[in-house]
Design an enzyme around this catalytic site. Structure first.
Site, PDB file in Angstrom:
ATOM      1  N   LYS A  54      -9.615   5.124   8.789  1.00  0.00           N
ATOM      2  CA  LYS A  54     -10.823   3.880   8.162  1.00  0.00           C
ATOM      3  C   LYS A  54     -11.861   5.680   7.678  1.00  0.00           C
ATOM      4  CE  LYS A  54     -10.690   0.645   7.324  1.00  0.00           C
ATOM      5  NZ  LYS A  54      -9.976  -0.395   6.657  1.00  0.00           N
ATOM      6  N   TYR A  85     -18.232   7.468  15.240  1.00  0.00           N
ATOM      7  CA  TYR A  85     -17.533   8.148  16.027  1.00  0.00           C
ATOM      8  C   TYR A  85     -18.301   9.728  16.159  1.00  0.00           C
ATOM      9  CZ  TYR A  85     -15.149   3.320  17.284  1.00  0.00           C
ATOM     10  OH  TYR A  85     -14.988   2.227  17.773  1.00  0.00           O
ATOM     11  N   TYR A 125      -7.184   4.605  14.491  1.00  0.00           N
ATOM     12  CA  TYR A 125      -7.262   3.256  13.493  1.00  0.00           C
ATOM     13  C   TYR A 125      -8.782   4.118  12.471  1.00  0.00           C
ATOM     14  CZ  TYR A 125     -10.734  -0.282  11.886  1.00  0.00           C
ATOM     15  OH  TYR A 125     -11.324  -0.815  11.197  1.00  0.00           O
ATOM     16  N   LEU A 130       0.639  -1.004   0.080  1.00  0.00           N
ATOM     17  CA  LEU A 130      -0.318  -0.339  -0.048  1.00  0.00           C
ATOM     18  C   LEU A 130       1.064   1.319   0.057  1.00  0.00           C
ATOM     19  CD1 LEU A 130      -2.629  -1.021   2.268  1.00  0.00           C
ATOM     20  CD2 LEU A 130      -2.836  -0.807  -0.070  1.00  0.00           C
ATOM     21  N   PRO A 134     -18.206  -2.415   7.484  1.00  0.00           N
ATOM     22  CA  PRO A 134     -18.905  -3.302   8.945  1.00  0.00           C
ATOM     23  C   PRO A 134     -18.391  -3.240  10.368  1.00  0.00           C
ATOM     24  CG  PRO A 134     -16.614  -4.232   6.869  1.00  0.00           C
ATOM     25  CD  PRO A 134     -16.836  -2.920   6.784  1.00  0.00           C
TER      26      PRO A 134
END
Length: 349
Positions: free
Chosen positions: A162, A133, A158, A65, A187
């Site tokens: 995302k 969040y 994290y 990546l 998910p």
């Protein structure tokens, strides 16, 4: 039988491998990326555990990546791309950019390569973390319309990675995507049958409960979905015209506490789950432990927060019907037992 070619990024990962399994079962030719071709034998062995006969229908390309090399070769001749690969560490990095940069820049590398090669559609694996969040309401039911507020306090690297990666993907499609189509899967915690020792951080919760490695159950709530259903949703989003330009929450039902997960394990697995703790740990004790354990510290802001989401959109547009929370939890534990991945257990022949 389809002869279309699908690229699955991150083929050594938990969701990536289950996606490969289902694609091969449906007759697709599959190419997958790994950071090192030394992993090919491991991946093929784990797919064999899942019942796959990989043969020539599956090929491997080395691509990272963080590097441009390999991506044009990876997408060459592909009809679709499932971009599943993204870093998800068991503990938080010292520098959040260790997660954010590979997630965002890696996503853009894949999208550029897919556009340039004339790929029809990319399905991106995002996360419930990009949705849930920063909301002050604890009673709302989250939908695909919601986005994590990046201005909120206490966002983990994290969660930021995302959210920023998915935002970057939608911006790319809008500004320079050309004819390339995009669908996104978000998910919640992914559980279900493991194929080897390479599995997601969610699985570690069940592993630690089964091993008796936790002193008790913190007041944390988890959305749950089976990895087989996540893979199925990716493939539905890949082929269904209605999925273009859409996000889809992958969630089975209402969120569960760690104690509820523990009680399911105790009830369904009997003596095999004898080490599973079922007492609830008080918040003050969890906070005390977090002072010495960074892996625990990342969860402190989430103590007691209930986050429920609906899968109505995936059901309505794509006909998706996931397994129950309980089935996903039990399948996780049973596979860990069968493969000898728990303390004091041997692989079942």
């Amino acid at each position: 039988m389809s002869r279309e070619v699908v690229l699955v990024t991150g083929g050594s990962g938990f969701t990536g491998m289950h996606s490969i399994l289902q694609l091969l079962g449906a007759g697709y030719r599959v190419r997958t990326t790994v950071r090192s071709l030394k992993r090919e034998a491991d991946v093929r062995a784990m797919l064999k555990v899942g019942g796959a006969k990989t043969g020539e229908a599956l090929s491997f390309v080395a691509a990272d990546l963080m590097e441009d090399a390999g991506w044009s070769e990876a997408v060459a001749g592909c009809d679709f791309v499932l971009h599943v690969a993204s870093p998800f560490p068991p503990s938080q990095p010292k520098n959040e950019d260790e997660l954010i940069i590979p997630a965002r820049e890696g996503t853009l590398r894949v999208l550029r390569a897919a556009r340039d090669e004339g790929v029809k559609r990319v399905v991106l694996t995002s996360s419930f973390a990009a949705i849930s969040y920063g909301s002050r309401s604890t009673n709302k039911i989250f939908t695909e319309e919601n986005w994590t507020d990046l201005n909120s306090d206490h966002l983990s690297p994290y969660v930021k990675s995302k959210t920023l990666a998915e935002r970057a993907a939608w911006d790319f499609i809008a500004r320079e995507g050309g004819a390339l189509e995009l669908a996104v899967i978000n998910p919640v915690g992914i559980f279900g049958p493991v194929l080897g020792a390479d599995y997601s951080s969610s699985i570690q919760l069940v592993q630690r409960l089964m091993d008796g490695a936790l002193p008790g159950c913190p007041r944390l709530f988890f959305g749950i979905v089976d990895v087989r259903d996540v893979a199925d949703l990716h493939i539905r989003a890949m082929t269904n015209p209605a999925a273009n330009g859409q996000r889809f929450l992958a969630v089975a039902g209402e969120s569960m506490t760690i104690q509820q997960i523990a009680l399911v394990l105790r009830k369904q697995l009997g003596n095999s789950a004898r080490r599973v703790p079922t007492r609830v740990l008080p918040d003050w004790l969890v906070r005390l432990v977090s002072l010495a354990d960074p892996a625990v510290a990342q969860f402190i802001p989430e103590l007691g927060k209930v986050k429920n989401a609906t899968n109505a959109k995936a059901g309505r547009l794509l006909g998706w019907t996931p397994r129950s929370n309980e089935e996903a939890i039990v399948a996780t534990a049973e596979s860990l037992l069968q493969l000898g991945l728990l303390r004091n257990t041997k692989k079942v022949a």
